[in-house]
Each structure stands twice: as structure tokens, then as C-alpha cells.
Design a protein around this motif. Structure first.
Motif, PDB file in Angstrom:
ATOM      1  N   VAL A 193       4.730 -68.420 -26.244  1.00  0.00           N
ATOM      2  CA  VAL A 193       4.566 -67.854 -24.904  1.00  0.00           C
ATOM      3  C   VAL A 193       5.857 -67.122 -24.556  1.00  0.00           C
ATOM      4  N   PRO A 194       5.858 -65.811 -24.631  1.00  0.00           N
ATOM      5  CA  PRO A 194       7.101 -65.084 -24.339  1.00  0.00           C
ATOM      6  C   PRO A 194       7.546 -65.297 -22.887  1.00  0.00           C
ATOM      7  N   SER A 195       8.832 -65.389 -22.702  1.00  0.00           N
ATOM      8  CA  SER A 195       9.406 -65.542 -21.355  1.00  0.00           C
ATOM      9  C   SER A 195      10.721 -64.768 -21.292  1.00  0.00           C
ATOM     10  N   VAL A 196      11.113 -64.377 -20.061  1.00  0.00           N
ATOM     11  CA  VAL A 196      12.322 -63.591 -19.834  1.00  0.00           C
ATOM     12  C   VAL A 196      13.047 -64.184 -18.622  1.00  0.00           C
ATOM     13  N   ALA A 197      14.350 -64.272 -18.722  1.00  0.00           N
ATOM     14  CA  ALA A 197      15.189 -64.755 -17.605  1.00  0.00           C
ATOM     15  C   ALA A 197      16.330 -63.776 -17.376  1.00  0.00           C
ATOM     16  N   LEU A 198      16.705 -63.594 -16.102  1.00  0.00           N
ATOM     17  CA  LEU A 198      17.791 -62.689 -15.735  1.00  0.00           C
ATOM     18  C   LEU A 198      19.013 -63.496 -15.289  1.00  0.00           C
ATOM     19  N   SER A 199      20.186 -62.939 -15.567  1.00  0.00           N
ATOM     20  CA  SER A 199      21.416 -63.620 -15.164  1.00  0.00           C
ATOM     21  C   SER A 199      21.559 -63.669 -13.638  1.00  0.00           C
ATOM     22  N   ARG A 200      20.958 -62.741 -12.899  1.00  0.00           N
ATOM     23  CA  ARG A 200      20.944 -62.751 -11.441  1.00  0.00           C
ATOM     24  C   ARG A 200      19.691 -62.023 -10.960  1.00  0.00           C
ATOM     25  N   ALA A 201      19.158 -62.446  -9.833  1.00  0.00           N
ATOM     26  CA  ALA A 201      17.918 -61.889  -9.307  1.00  0.00           C
ATOM     27  C   ALA A 201      18.135 -60.605  -8.534  1.00  0.00           C
ATOM     28  N   GLU A 202      19.392 -60.332  -8.075  1.00  0.00           N
ATOM     29  CA  GLU A 202      19.677 -59.113  -7.343  1.00  0.00           C
ATOM     30  C   GLU A 202      20.983 -58.531  -7.854  1.00  0.00           C
ATOM     31  N   ALA A 203      20.974 -57.201  -8.026  1.00  0.00           N
ATOM     32  CA  ALA A 203      22.168 -56.538  -8.557  1.00  0.00           C
ATOM     33  C   ALA A 203      22.330 -55.195  -7.884  1.00  0.00           C
ATOM     34  N   ALA A 204      23.571 -54.744  -7.824  1.00  0.00           N
ATOM     35  CA  ALA A 204      23.846 -53.429  -7.255  1.00  0.00           C
ATOM     36  C   ALA A 204      23.441 -52.350  -8.237  1.00  0.00           C
ATOM     37  N   LYS A 205      23.387 -51.131  -7.725  1.00  0.00           N
ATOM     38  CA  LYS A 205      22.995 -50.027  -8.596  1.00  0.00           C
ATOM     39  C   LYS A 205      24.004 -49.865  -9.724  1.00  0.00           C
ATOM     40  N   GLY A 206      23.545 -49.839 -10.950  1.00  0.00           N
ATOM     41  CA  GLY A 206      24.394 -49.639 -12.112  1.00  0.00           C
ATOM     42  C   GLY A 206      25.087 -50.885 -12.598  1.00  0.00           C
ATOM     43  N   ALA A 207      24.959 -52.018 -11.898  1.00  0.00           N
ATOM     44  CA  ALA A 207      25.597 -53.257 -12.353  1.00  0.00           C
ATOM     45  C   ALA A 207      24.882 -53.793 -13.588  1.00  0.00           C
ATOM     46  N   ASP A 208      25.652 -54.495 -14.410  1.00  0.00           N
ATOM     47  CA  ASP A 208      25.078 -55.060 -15.629  1.00  0.00           C
ATOM     48  C   ASP A 208      24.483 -56.434 -15.345  1.00  0.00           C
ATOM     49  N   ILE A 209      23.350 -56.651 -15.938  1.00  0.00           N
ATOM     50  CA  ILE A 209      22.699 -57.960 -15.889  1.00  0.00           C
ATOM     51  C   ILE A 209      22.379 -58.367 -17.321  1.00  0.00           C
ATOM     52  N   THR A 210      22.407 -59.657 -17.549  1.00  0.00           N
ATOM     53  CA  THR A 210      22.086 -60.168 -18.888  1.00  0.00           C
ATOM     54  C   THR A 210      20.639 -60.653 -18.905  1.00  0.00           C
ATOM     55  N   VAL A 211      19.883 -60.100 -19.846  1.00  0.00           N
ATOM     56  CA  VAL A 211      18.469 -60.447 -19.993  1.00  0.00           C
ATOM     57  C   VAL A 211      18.327 -61.316 -21.236  1.00  0.00           C
ATOM     58  N   THR A 212      17.792 -62.516 -21.068  1.00  0.00           N
ATOM     59  CA  THR A 212      17.559 -63.431 -22.198  1.00  0.00           C
ATOM     60  C   THR A 212      16.069 -63.735 -22.282  1.00  0.00           C
ATOM     61  N   GLY A 213      15.637 -63.996 -23.469  1.00  0.00           N
ATOM     62  CA  GLY A 213      14.226 -64.309 -23.673  1.00  0.00           C
ATOM     63  C   GLY A 213      14.032 -65.251 -24.827  1.00  0.00           C
ATOM     64  N   LYS A 214      12.895 -65.924 -24.848  1.00  0.00           N
ATOM     65  CA  LYS A 214      12.523 -66.843 -25.923  1.00  0.00           C
ATOM     66  C   LYS A 214      10.996 -66.893 -26.024  1.00  0.00           C
ATOM     67  N   GLY A 215      10.530 -67.443 -27.150  1.00  0.00           N
ATOM     68  CA  GLY A 215       9.086 -67.522 -27.376  1.00  0.00           C
ATOM     69  C   GLY A 215       8.467 -66.245 -27.895  1.00  0.00           C
ATOM     70  N   TRP A 216       9.289 -65.279 -28.280  1.00  0.00           N
ATOM     71  CA  TRP A 216       8.770 -64.027 -28.822  1.00  0.00           C
ATOM     72  C   TRP A 216       8.552 -64.156 -30.329  1.00  0.00           C
ATOM     73  N   ARG A 217       7.880 -63.186 -30.898  1.00  0.00           N
ATOM     74  CA  ARG A 217       7.648 -63.177 -32.338  1.00  0.00           C
ATOM     75  C   ARG A 217       8.963 -62.952 -33.065  1.00  0.00           C
ATOM     76  N   PRO A 218       9.300 -63.744 -34.078  1.00  0.00           N
ATOM     77  CA  PRO A 218      10.569 -63.550 -34.804  1.00  0.00           C
ATOM     78  C   PRO A 218      10.653 -62.161 -35.424  1.00  0.00           C
ATOM     79  N   GLY A 219      11.797 -61.539 -35.269  1.00  0.00           N
ATOM     80  CA  GLY A 219      12.027 -60.212 -35.844  1.00  0.00           C
ATOM     81  C   GLY A 219      11.304 -59.103 -35.129  1.00  0.00           C
ATOM     82  N   ALA A 220      10.860 -59.321 -33.886  1.00  0.00           N
ATOM     83  CA  ALA A 220      10.133 -58.282 -33.150  1.00  0.00           C
ATOM     84  C   ALA A 220      11.105 -57.343 -32.454  1.00  0.00           C
ATOM     85  N   LEU A 221      10.756 -56.071 -32.427  1.00  0.00           N
ATOM     86  CA  LEU A 221      11.554 -55.061 -31.733  1.00  0.00           C
ATOM     87  C   LEU A 221      11.053 -54.946 -30.299  1.00  0.00           C
ATOM     88  N   LEU A 222      11.954 -55.108 -29.319  1.00  0.00           N
ATOM     89  CA  LEU A 222      11.598 -55.096 -27.904  1.00  0.00           C
ATOM     90  C   LEU A 222      12.296 -53.946 -27.194  1.00  0.00           C
TER      91      LEU A 222
END
Length: 351
Positions: free
Chosen positions: A13-42
């Protein structure tokens, strides 16, 4: 004793989590995920006019494509990637859109608030979705022994479609048609179960079959909402089993009729000893009758038929003796000149 039990593998079951729920324009956020197909291009994008429940309503036109990021999952199906919160071309609500690029499709949208970016109500989704074929269709499947003997050939048409409209398409009904030669295709409605969100794609599989004994070049077409999407050529092999059957039938039936006819003729033919063919054995019958008939008296000028030669007696056999008949006396024996009168000497007087 019961054997070891093995637990079924858990469905990813693919899932995605963000390092923060709100960010300023152009700010960096870290996107993590798990449960995806191994070796899949996203592909990771920040999209406007989108919610996690409805997906990207405007498709990729609502996303900041220039600032998108690509990532490949590890052996466990996990990933981590830094994504800039670039303002999308459409107003919020916004999401971080993560989707597979190749293989089995998987999409996850996670809500993101961008500080300072305008917010507007979602557009009316009463419009229609627009489906288009994104890859060349193919035919899956093969023939069987029954197809070799004239059974209907069957295949599965596989193609990938994408929703280019502004509304999701739920349970679309496709028209699948097959045409042979110059004839027009015969369309058949087939419904595909599933929902294709705007900007998403899906792999569609439709099963179909031709008529019994079909062979030659066929053209398989697919259309949606009376619009032709794609065509595929299909060369169907001739059912050689049917041809072989007719060849054997043309050889076996005349041979069987000939055998039956010969059996009837043999049954009706007269047997030897029950019936004699007069035309064939007439000469032999006449000879047998002539030998059995008694000899008739013939005139002095008639020539007696030659009697069959009797076999000579053996050299050691005694000569046959003539026995005296009991009703003749020596003096009354028939003479040579008159066989029916007794022989009497003639008395001559003195001259």
C-alpha cells in the motif's frame, strides 16, 4: 502432523509523508514514502486545484512541472527526496502528487499548504472526462488445439489510456470492433471497472473473440464516446484441422461405399452347387447327358460314334471266358446270319 503454514505476502500500500504540512513559496520539503514497488521510478510534483480525494483535477497542467523531481525506490520500496514547494500555475488547495512513471500505476496525493499562494474553490466537475490512448495497443493470448479445429479465436486487447479532461472518468464503456477485409467493423460495448482521475492513466484489458472458423487478416479497433482511439492488426491462422477433416472425409466415404457395394454383390452372387449358370456350363451338361443315354440302333450306313477307349487289362490277368447262357441249347444258338433264328443245317438231296 500438519505441515508448516506460510503467511500470504502483504499487499503493498503506497504511502507518502511530508516533513511539514505548510511551507513558504520555494521552500524545501522532504517527501518520504514506503510500500511502493521496489525499483520503481516515481515522479514528484506540486499541483494546484487538487485534493487527496479527487486527485489533480486539471491534470498535469495544474502542476509546477519545471520544479518536479524524480526518484527511484530502494529494494524495500521506500524513498526520500527533497522537493521545493514551487507555486503551481493554479490556485490552491494544493497537493504533492507522487505517481509511478512506468509499470503498474500507483498514485498518492498528499495535502500541502503554500503560504502566500492564492486559494480558490475547486472548479465544477460536471464536465466530461477525455480519454486518449498513450501507448500502442497489443493483443495478448494464443490459439489452442480447439482453435486449430475451428473454435472461435480469442484474444485480450491491452492498451493504456490517460484522462486529459477536467473530470474523472468512472467505469468507462469502450466500443470494441473487429473488421475483416473491406467490411465495416462490428462494434461491441465493453465496460471497464475503475476510475481514471484527471491527469492519470490506467491500463485497460478487454477480452473478445471472433466467430467460429474465422481466419485471415483482421483489424481490431477501440473507441470511446464515438471517437476512435486506436487500431491493431491481427492475422488469424487458418484452421487446418477442419481442412484435414474434409480431406479424410472425401477419402473414407468413397472407400466405405465401395466396400459396402462389394459386400452386397458378394452376398447376391449364386454359390456353386445351388445354381448353375446355363450359359457357362451348357456344354458340360450336354456331354454328360449324351454319355448317360442308351445307344440307339443305327442304320447300315450310319457311323457309330467312337466309343471311349477302354483300358487294357493287366498282362497277368487271365483272358475272359464266355459263359453259356442257360436258356439256349447248343443246337438252338442263334446263327451268325440270323441272330434271332436258331441255326439248322440244310439237307440237300441227291442230285
Amino acid at each position: 502432523m500438519a505441515g508448516p503454514s506460510y503467511a500470504a505476502p502483504e499487499k503493498l500500500v503506497p504511502s507518502v509523508a511530508l516533513s511539514r504540512a505548510e511551507a513558504a513559496k520555494g521552500a524545501d520539503i522532504t517527501v518520504t514514502g514506503k510500500g511502493w514497488r521496489p525499483g520503481a521510478l516515481l515522479m514528484l510534483l506540486v499541483c494546484g486545484q487538487s485534493t487527496p480525494g479527487l486527485g489533480v483535477i486539471g491534470g498535469t497542467n495544474s502542476c509546477s512541472n519545471a520544479d518536479g523531481q524524480a526518484v527511484t525506490t530502494d529494494a524495500k520500496g521506500s524513498f526520500s527526496k527533497v522537493l521545493p514547494a514551487a507555486p503551481p500555475p493554479k490556485p490552491c488547495p494544493c497537493v504533492v502528487h507522487v505517481a509511478t512513471v512506468q509499470g503498474e500505476q500507483a498514485v498518492v496525493d498528499t495535502e500541502l499548504k503554500i503560504t502566500g499562494h492564492p486559494v480558490a474553490p475547486l472548479p465544477d466537475q460536471s464536465g466530461q472526462g477525455k480519454l486518449a490512448v498513450l501507448a500502442e495497443p497489443r493483443l495478448d493470448g494464443s490459439g489452442s488445439l480447439l482453435t486449430w479445429f475451428g473454435a472461435p479465436p480469442a484474444r485480450t486487447l491491452v492498451f493504456t489510456v490517460g484522462n486529459l479532461g477536467s473530470a474523472p472518468v468512472k467505469d468507462p464503456v469502450f466500443q470494441l470492433g473487429s473488421a475483416h477485409g473491406v467490411f465495416a467493423p462490428q462494434w461491441e460495448d465493453q465496460q471497464w471497472k475503475g476510475t481514471i482521475q484527471p491527469g492519470q492513466k490506467a491500463e485497460v484489458k478487454l477480452d473478445f473473440e471472433l466467430s467460429a472458423g474465422a481466419h485471415g487478416d483482421y483489424q481490431v479497433s477501440i473507441q470511446y464516446a464515438k471517437k476512435l482511439l486506436a487500431t491493431e492488426q491481427w492475422g488469424v491462422d487458418r484452421p487446418w484441422g477442419v481442412t484435414l477433416f474434409w480431406i479424410l472425409l472425401c477419402l473414407v466415404v468413397p472407400a466405405a461405399v465401395f466396400r459396402i457395394g462389394m459386400a452386397v454383390v458378394d452376398r447376391l452372387r449364386p454359390r456353386e452347387g445351388h445354381r448353375v449358370n446355363p450359359g457357362r456350363h451348357r456344354g458340360a451338361q450336354l456331354r454328360e447327358v449324351a454319355l448317360k443315354m442308351p445307344r440307339l440302333a443305327r442304320g447300315p450306313g450310319a457311323t457309330a460314334p467312337a466309343a471311349p477307349a477302354e483300358p487294357e487289362p493287366p498282362a497277368t490277368a487271365p483272358p475272359p471266358t464266355t459263359a453259356a447262357l442257360p436258356w439256349f441249347t447248343p443246337d438252338s444258338a442263334p446263327s451268325e446270319n440270323h441272330p434271332t433264328r436258331p441255326y439248322r443245317p440244310t439237307t440237300k438231296g441227291n442230285s
